[in-house]
Design an enzyme around this catalytic site. Structure first.
Site, PDB file in Angstrom:
ATOM      1  N   CYS A  43       0.752  -1.379  -0.364  1.00 56.63           N
ATOM      2  CA  CYS A  43      -0.320  -0.271  -0.229  1.00 56.63           C
ATOM      3  C   CYS A  43       0.581   1.169   0.353  1.00 56.63           C
ATOM      4  O   CYS A  43       1.844   1.145   0.575  1.00 56.63           O
ATOM      5  CB  CYS A  43      -1.034   0.181   1.577  1.00 56.63           C
ATOM      6  SG  CYS A  43      -1.847   2.105   1.257  1.00 56.63           S
ATOM      7  N   CYS A  46       0.829   3.531   3.501  1.00 54.85           N
ATOM      8  CA  CYS A  46       0.809   3.084   4.706  1.00 54.85           C
ATOM      9  C   CYS A  46       1.791   1.583   5.141  1.00 54.85           C
ATOM     10  O   CYS A  46       2.045   1.751   6.196  1.00 54.85           O
ATOM     11  CB  CYS A  46      -0.632   2.247   5.518  1.00 54.85           C
ATOM     12  SG  CYS A  46      -1.342   0.824   5.169  1.00 54.85           S
ATOM     13  N   CYS A  93      -7.507  -1.094   1.410  1.00 53.76           N
ATOM     14  CA  CYS A  93      -6.335  -1.782   3.265  1.00 53.76           C
ATOM     15  C   CYS A  93      -7.075  -2.248   3.270  1.00 53.76           C
ATOM     16  O   CYS A  93      -7.415  -1.159   4.254  1.00 53.76           O
ATOM     17  CB  CYS A  93      -5.494  -1.065   2.754  1.00 53.76           C
ATOM     18  SG  CYS A  93      -3.897  -0.875   3.618  1.00 53.76           S
ATOM     19  N   CYS A  96      -4.973   0.214   6.531  1.00 52.16           N
ATOM     20  CA  CYS A  96      -5.443   1.923   6.407  1.00 52.16           C
ATOM     21  C   CYS A  96      -6.581   2.869   5.767  1.00 52.16           C
ATOM     22  O   CYS A  96      -6.673   3.757   6.004  1.00 52.16           O
ATOM     23  CB  CYS A  96      -4.138   2.298   6.209  1.00 52.16           C
ATOM     24  SG  CYS A  96      -4.183   3.038   4.316  1.00 52.16           S
ATOM     25  N   CYS A 118      -8.277  -5.521  -9.123  1.00 51.03           N
ATOM     26  CA  CYS A 118      -8.294  -4.265 -10.746  1.00 51.03           C
ATOM     27  C   CYS A 118      -8.088  -3.345  -9.655  1.00 51.03           C
ATOM     28  O   CYS A 118      -8.103  -2.496  -8.984  1.00 51.03           O
ATOM     29  CB  CYS A 118      -9.443  -4.106 -11.480  1.00 51.03           C
ATOM     30  SG  CYS A 118      -9.054  -2.575 -12.625  1.00 51.03           S
TER      31      CYS A 118
END
Length: 129
Positions: A43, A46, A93, A96, A118
């Site tokens: 991510c 984060c 995510c 976060c 995707c």
């Protein structure tokens, strides 16, 4: 200072628009679409590990595609009715709560799950193994 203000200081305006406001990058523009090396995708907001390269596949949709997250608890799913038609499933995510993209099931890809995560390139960084 609000939490969103902190995100605006950490992320570029384009990253913020996708990760925190649920936008979508233009197809075929992301830096990770053609990434073929072995490694992990994290991510961008984060740094949590989200996907592994061994689950990435060419779906020819304009965004990086994966057939499964690294672990079930690395992402979370939300029903997305924003297009006003059949609901899509938004992927965020789990660490976060940043928007990553969407997951689609049953499209006929020859993958172990028949899922296509995707994911916007701008939402991830790549660590080569």
């Amino acid at each position: 200072m609000t939490v969103e203000k902190n995100w605006q200081e950490i992320l570029t305006p384009d990253e913020y628009a996708v990760l925190r406001e649920g936008g979508t990058e233009t197809p075929w523009t992301g830096e990770l679409i053609e990434e073929k090396r072995q490694g992990k995708y994290r991510c961008r907001a984060c740094d949590a590990v989200l996907f592994a390269s061994d689950t990435k596949f060419d779906s020819h949709c304009g965004w990086p595609s994966f057939y499964a997250p690294l672990a079930k608890d690395t992402v979370k799913y939300l029903e997305d009715n924003s297009l006003g038609e059949r609901p899509r499933v938004e992927v965020r995510c789990a660490n976060c709560d940043s928007h990553l993209g969407h997951v689609f099931h049953g499209e006929g890809y020859e993958t172990p799950t028949d899922d296509r995560f995707c994911i916007n390139s701008i939402c991830m960084t790549f660590d080569e193994e």
